[in-house]
Enzyme design. Structure first.
Site, mmCIF file in Angstrom:
data_model
loop_
_atom_site.group_PDB
_atom_site.id
_atom_site.type_symbol
_atom_site.label_atom_id
_atom_site.label_comp_id
_atom_site.label_asym_id
_atom_site.label_seq_id
_atom_site.Cartn_x
_atom_site.Cartn_y
_atom_site.Cartn_z
ATOM 1 N N LYS A 204 0.859 -1.186 0.000
ATOM 2 C CA LYS A 204 0.000 0.000 0.000
ATOM 3 C C LYS A 204 0.895 1.236 0.000
ATOM 4 C CE LYS A 204 -1.551 3.042 2.715
ATOM 5 N NZ LYS A 204 -1.633 4.222 1.833
ATOM 6 N N GLY B 231 -4.626 3.380 -1.782
ATOM 7 C CA GLY B 231 -5.685 3.678 -0.827
ATOM 8 C C GLY B 231 -5.181 4.565 0.288
ATOM 9 N N GLY C 147 -4.619 5.647 4.344
ATOM 10 C CA GLY C 147 -4.103 4.902 5.481
ATOM 11 C C GLY C 147 -5.173 4.303 6.367
ATOM 12 N N VAL D 25 -7.252 1.340 3.697
ATOM 13 C CA VAL D 25 -6.439 0.221 3.186
ATOM 14 C C VAL D 25 -5.301 -0.110 4.161
ATOM 15 C CG1 VAL D 25 -4.917 -0.496 1.290
ATOM 16 C CG2 VAL D 25 -7.082 0.648 0.797
ATOM 17 N N GLY D 26 -4.649 0.929 4.691
ATOM 18 C CA GLY D 26 -3.542 0.695 5.635
ATOM 19 C C GLY D 26 -4.025 -0.041 6.870
ATOM 20 N N GLU E 57 10.119 1.818 10.177
ATOM 21 C CA GLU E 57 11.133 2.853 9.890
ATOM 22 C C GLU E 57 10.432 4.193 10.037
ATOM 23 O OE1 GLU E 57 14.163 2.413 9.482
ATOM 24 O OE2 GLU E 57 14.377 0.332 8.875
ATOM 25 N N CYS F 174 13.711 11.612 6.335
ATOM 26 C CA CYS F 174 13.717 11.127 7.718
ATOM 27 C C CYS F 174 15.100 11.235 8.345
ATOM 28 C CB CYS F 174 13.232 9.683 7.747
ATOM 29 S SG CYS F 174 14.168 8.624 6.619
ATOM 30 N N GLU G 28 9.868 16.727 14.588
ATOM 31 C CA GLU G 28 10.241 16.593 13.179
ATOM 32 C C GLU G 28 9.427 17.594 12.362
ATOM 33 O OE1 GLU G 28 9.001 13.033 11.000
ATOM 34 O OE2 GLU G 28 11.065 12.802 10.333
HETATM 35 P P1 NAD Z 1 2.597 8.848 7.188
HETATM 36 O O1 NAD Z 1 2.981 8.114 8.420
HETATM 37 O O2 NAD Z 1 1.536 9.864 7.267
HETATM 38 O O3 NAD Z 1 2.147 7.813 6.052
HETATM 39 C C1 NAD Z 1 2.953 6.729 5.676
HETATM 40 C C2 NAD Z 1 2.071 5.642 5.076
HETATM 41 O O4 NAD Z 1 1.208 5.136 6.094
HETATM 42 C C3 NAD Z 1 1.163 6.142 3.950
HETATM 43 O O5 NAD Z 1 1.051 5.140 2.972
HETATM 44 C C4 NAD Z 1 -0.161 6.345 4.670
HETATM 45 O O6 NAD Z 1 -1.279 6.264 3.813
HETATM 46 C C5 NAD Z 1 -0.132 5.171 5.649
HETATM 47 N N1 NAD Z 1 -1.034 5.318 6.802
HETATM 48 C C6 NAD Z 1 -1.524 6.466 7.330
HETATM 49 N N2 NAD Z 1 -2.343 6.180 8.360
HETATM 50 C C7 NAD Z 1 -2.357 4.826 8.493
HETATM 51 C C8 NAD Z 1 -3.007 3.922 9.377
HETATM 52 N N3 NAD Z 1 -3.818 4.356 10.341
HETATM 53 N N4 NAD Z 1 -2.778 2.606 9.239
HETATM 54 C C9 NAD Z 1 -1.942 2.142 8.287
HETATM 55 N N5 NAD Z 1 -1.317 2.938 7.405
HETATM 56 C C10 NAD Z 1 -1.508 4.273 7.499
HETATM 57 O O7 NAD Z 1 3.964 9.478 6.633
HETATM 58 P P2 NAD Z 1 4.185 10.375 5.350
HETATM 59 O O8 NAD Z 1 3.686 11.763 5.620
HETATM 60 O O9 NAD Z 1 3.723 9.672 4.142
HETATM 61 O O10 NAD Z 1 5.794 10.399 5.327
HETATM 62 C C11 NAD Z 1 6.549 11.231 6.136
HETATM 63 C C12 NAD Z 1 7.007 10.519 7.407
HETATM 64 O O11 NAD Z 1 7.698 9.329 7.068
HETATM 65 C C13 NAD Z 1 8.005 11.330 8.218
HETATM 66 O O12 NAD Z 1 7.706 11.223 9.582
HETATM 67 C C14 NAD Z 1 9.332 10.672 7.913
HETATM 68 O O13 NAD Z 1 10.329 10.857 8.883
HETATM 69 C C15 NAD Z 1 8.935 9.257 7.769
HETATM 70 N N6 NAD Z 1 9.938 8.535 6.981
HETATM 71 C C16 NAD Z 1 10.744 7.621 7.584
HETATM 72 C C17 NAD Z 1 11.736 6.983 6.864
HETATM 73 C C18 NAD Z 1 12.657 5.958 7.490
HETATM 74 O O14 NAD Z 1 13.263 5.186 6.743
HETATM 75 N N7 NAD Z 1 12.789 5.896 8.793
HETATM 76 C C19 NAD Z 1 11.892 7.277 5.511
HETATM 77 C C20 NAD Z 1 11.039 8.217 4.921
HETATM 78 C C21 NAD Z 1 10.069 8.826 5.668
#
Ligand code: NAD
Length: 471
Positions: A169, A200, A202, A205-206, A244, A278, A378
């Protein structure tokens, strides 16, 4: 205008059962560029059913067969590099140079996984027993929008190396990037059901993936808040999780470092991927008696930063991914001033001539205290905090005074000294004198930056269950 109407299940492009339509908006212009039809819980059910069925035979494949599939996947992804770059630049506004590096990394990560798989020991000995490392099962892969395809390639190739099948996803904000990846995966011609992709949001679908009893493991990259909710939801079905998450990485400039090199590098590093990385070194820790010198060098460096159209090769900082993220970053720039930090460069508002997109003025705060929210949270935008320290011991204490622990950076003329400091840092990855990357080294966070590791042997083991055979 793009119209993305299909997801990928059991080796075929299909219309999702879900009907929600999500608008794709250019971050450079805030104009609509397309639409994607999103999947729902029923689509997750169909994807999991296909992955479960495929797991029966794919989990039994030999090392040679998996190498064959990985090689095909590598070739298909490498052939799409130019399209991946285009979709990244236009979809989330990362500068061209970053997108090129990220797209070539996506293919390279598959190649690296082949190198790891070739000598990997799936059968080991413990005492008088044999231990077989067996594929954990159907894996849910959930990824963010920043450098989406490189996360997918790394996780997917590790799953294939282990003999797992997957339901992916991606972020709903990376639908155009996902489309290129779906086509590449289809062209690779993997056995049906090994890879399934459901677009989808989060919380539909998440969270269906998180709850699904047919999924054995989740590999997630994203924010710490969402990571926590996935870990909580996953425990009901005792899923394994690799998380991550976010970071607030310290960049320690020791007092013997060559400031003329270290400070410009620190500024450009903090702004990597428009500050939406990140691992970005967003807390710059400098000796307090050299603060004036550091401020002057940082100011000179920020003047070299070119904000603008990410398609222009000269641009170093493009727009933020969406309006919401722009507003969030503006909020932090206001907050930094309210908290009493000194605004050295940038500030609120958009750079002149770039009012249409989500462009932020590259911002530097100095005289920041580590207990300020701008130093603890962050921000995910081009905002750097310079924090003075009085001794090496205090630098280490400030570096570790964070809930995060993803990455850290140390600059020093004395390698042994830098190594000694590195041994005291609470972070999953410490880079000395630069921003190096090693795809064989484990990657992941201490503390609230995550659980588990990716990359290399450490990453592969996370997709395997040890089974002891006692005779
Ligand atoms: P996010 O956590 O909002 O979303 C990440 C993914 O999770 C998306 O596909 C989203 O649709 C899904 N998601 C959202 N709510 C969910 C739920 N309740 N259940 C399951 N899935 C759900 O993050 P973002 O805004 O897409 O990305 C930025 C964040 O990602 C920053 O905090 C960044 O630090 C982190 N990040 C970490 C790494 C790493 O390797 N540690 C790398 C890149 C980004």
């Amino acid at each position: 205008m793009k119209s993305l109407t299909q997801i990928y299940i059991d080796g075929a492009f299909v219309a999702p059962h879900g009907t929600q339509v999500f608008d794709l908006i250019s971050p450079t212009t805030n104009q609509k560029t397309g639409e994607v039809v999103l999947g729902d819980e029923q689509d997750v059910d169909a994807a999991v059913a296909a992955a479960k069925e495929a797991f029966k035979s794919f989990s039994q494949t030999t090392r040679e067969e998996r190498i064959h599939w990985l090689q095909r996947l590598h070739n298909a992804v490498a052939a799409r590099e130019a399209e991946m770059v285009d979709s990244m630049v236009s979809e989330y506004g990362a500068p061209l140079a970053f997108c090129k590096a990220s797209a070539s990394y996506a293919a390279a990560s598959i190649r690296t996984m082949i190198d790891i798989l070739v000598p990997f020991d799936f059968v080991r000995e413990a005492g008088k027993s044999k231990v077989r490392l067996e594929p954990v099962g159907v894996t849910g892969i959930i990824t963010p929008w920043n450098a989406s395809n490189s996360f997918i390639c790394n996780k997917l190739s590790t799953a294939i190396a282990a003999g797992c099948t997957v339901v992916i996803k991606p972020s709903e904000m990376s639908a155009a990037q996902t489309q290129v990846m779906m086509e590449a995966i289809h062209e690779a011609g993997l056995p049906h059901g090994v890879v399934n992709i459901v677009n989808g949001v989060g919380d539909v679908v998440g969270s269906a993936i998180t709850r699904h009893p047919g999924i054995a493991k989740i590999s997630f990259t994203g924010s710490t808040a969402v990571g926590k909710s996935i870990a909580k939801g996953a425990v009901d079905t005792m899923k394994r999780v690799t998380l991550e998450l976010g970071g607030k990485s310290p960049n320690i400039i020791l007092d013997d470092a060559e400031l003329g090199t270290a400070i410009p590098m620190a500024v450009f590093g903090a702004y990597m991927n428009n500050g939406q990385a990140c691992i970005a070194p967003t807390r710059l820790l400098v000796p307090e008696d050299r603060l004036a010198e550091v401020n002057a060098l940082a100011l000179a460096a920020v003047k070299q930063v070119r904000v603008g159209d990410p398609k222009d090769a000269a641009t170093t900082v493009g727009p933020l991914v969406n309006k919401r993220q722009f507003e969030r970053v503006q909020g932090y720039i206001r907050l930094g001033q309210e908290e009493g930090a000194t605004l050295l460069a940038g500030g609120e508002g958009k750079p002149e001539g770039l009012e249409a997109g989500n462009f932020v003025r590259p911002t530097i705060f100095t005289n920041v205290r580590n207990d300020m929210r701008i130093a603890q949270e962050e921000i995910f935008g081009p905002v750097l905090s310079i924090i003075p320290y009085s001794s090496e011991a205090e630098a280490v204490q400030i570096a570790n005074d964070t809930t995060y622990g993803l990455a850290a950076y140390i600059s020093s003329a004395d390698l042994d000294r830098a190594r000694r400091v590195a041994s005291k840092i609470e972070a999953g990855r410490v880079c000395i004198n630069g921003f190096s990357h090693d795809p064989h080294a484990p990657f992941g966070g201490f503390k609230q930056s995550g659980i588990g590791r990716e990359y290399g042997v450490y990453g592969l083991e996370e997709y395997l269950e040890p089974k002891a055979i006692l005779e």
